[in-house]
Design an enzyme around this catalytic site. Sequence first.
Site, mmCIF file in Angstrom:
data_model
loop_
_atom_site.group_PDB
_atom_site.id
_atom_site.type_symbol
_atom_site.label_atom_id
_atom_site.label_comp_id
_atom_site.label_asym_id
_atom_site.label_seq_id
_atom_site.Cartn_x
_atom_site.Cartn_y
_atom_site.Cartn_z
ATOM 1 C CG ASP A 1 19.477 3.469 -54.877
ATOM 2 O OD1 ASP A 1 20.548 3.569 -55.518
ATOM 3 O OD2 ASP A 1 19.305 3.995 -53.766
ATOM 4 C CG HIS B 1 23.189 3.998 -52.625
ATOM 5 N ND1 HIS B 1 21.842 4.184 -52.492
ATOM 6 C CD2 HIS B 1 23.693 4.058 -51.369
ATOM 7 C CE1 HIS B 1 21.544 4.346 -51.212
ATOM 8 N NE2 HIS B 1 22.651 4.267 -50.508
ATOM 9 C CG ASP C 1 22.265 -0.339 -47.307
ATOM 10 O OD1 ASP C 1 22.181 -0.842 -46.165
ATOM 11 O OD2 ASP C 1 22.931 0.684 -47.542
ATOM 12 C CB ALA D 1 30.968 3.864 -47.336
ATOM 13 C CG HIS E 1 27.371 -0.484 -49.218
ATOM 14 N ND1 HIS E 1 28.556 0.171 -48.992
ATOM 15 C CD2 HIS E 1 26.678 -0.402 -48.059
ATOM 16 C CE1 HIS E 1 28.581 0.626 -47.755
ATOM 17 N NE2 HIS E 1 27.446 0.276 -47.160
ATOM 18 N NE ARG F 1 51.058 7.722 -61.697
ATOM 19 C CZ ARG F 1 50.572 8.860 -62.208
ATOM 20 N NH1 ARG F 1 49.655 9.537 -61.546
ATOM 21 N NH2 ARG F 1 51.024 9.314 -63.352
HETATM 22 ZN ZN LIG Z 1 26.851 0.789 -45.214
#
Ligand SMILES: [Zn+2]
Length: 384
Positions: free
Chosen positions: A248, A251, A275, A220, A216, A227
């Site tokens: 969606d 995200h 997901d 995360a 994804h 840089r």
């Molecule tokens: Zn995840």
Amino acid sequence: MMRALTNARIFDGFTWHDDSALLIEDGKVAGIVGVSELPSKAERTDSHSAIIVPGFIDLQVNGGGGVMLNDDQSVDGIRQICAAHAKFGTTSLLPTLITDTPEITAAAIQAGLEAKKAAIPGFLGLHLEGPHLSIARKGTHHPDLIRPMEHIDLERLLAIGHSFDVLMITVAPENTTTEQVRALANSGFIVSLGHTNASYETAQAYADAGARTVTHLFNAMSPLENRTPGLVGAALDMGGIFAGIIADGFHVHPASMGAALRAKRGPGRIFLVTDAMSTIGTDLDGLTLNGRKIYRKDGRLTLADGTLAGADIDMLSSLLFIHQTLGLDFEEAVRMASLYPAQAAGIDHKKGQLKSGHDADFVILDGEYKLKSTWIGGEPIFTA
Ligand SMILES: [Zn+2]
């Protein structure tokens, strides 16, 4: 028996075939032909000018139809997840286990092995998302269950390496070594980097060791900065890397998504993942994951503190979001849901396009892109 779906507009993954028939025999595509070339032995079904596109492949699906793999590690649970997503055009998926205990992980693997044996329509293999991730980028994964990959973990994984058509594992360099990644990649795993603060250079080293995808994209992980290109920069800049993305609109901002799609160096591509959680195909108002409540509201799933916890979107809606909101060609949006995940998973020799000899996995849509039916292995699995 040969079957012909006639009077259709067929997109084979590359080109359109107007006013054509899709031929199916023994669960495989036997060709795409004009009316005049229809074999006399073929049993004909009129498609009434419907659109036929390759079936969707979802490499990251935590649940559907009220079932979460984290709650229910059984063949029936997997059957329900596959059936829920078939209603939205998914013909192959990887039930995905979010970070959990070693016992639950072993049970999920056992259920997967039984699902393969039972030839559940739509079951492609498993995706283990965790537990060897980065605490700093845990997202909805329970921090108490995140841990380094030990020798015994690797041994258990290597033992099932070639047991599935596709077996994916999301790991973070913070809790996995390049040697472990190399061993997994050499044993049939699709190793994906995710839930990590890995730098661009670290990502390169792990890609050299055999990591092939990124989980994804944007979510995360270390972001792309001037840089410090981070994992996002590595995913876009490294041609050999494929990356899943959740489309969606929550995200990833559509502008970031569009920029990434334009920037991605090939041949690796960005492909769609849902997901999705257990809510897909239900009117549930939430669910529980590792004992924590997840709330469903306005198209989002969140923990009590607002952290996004999986997505509340199906594959057809993701594809249409890419087409209608981002303005990508319908054809390219279809490829992001079929051909590109097939390439990422190394199964494009049999799935992801409608070509003679490929699995007869496809979706029939009407002129407004509403789903009419979903076919797996030449059989109608769902009809609206
Ligand atoms: Zn995840």
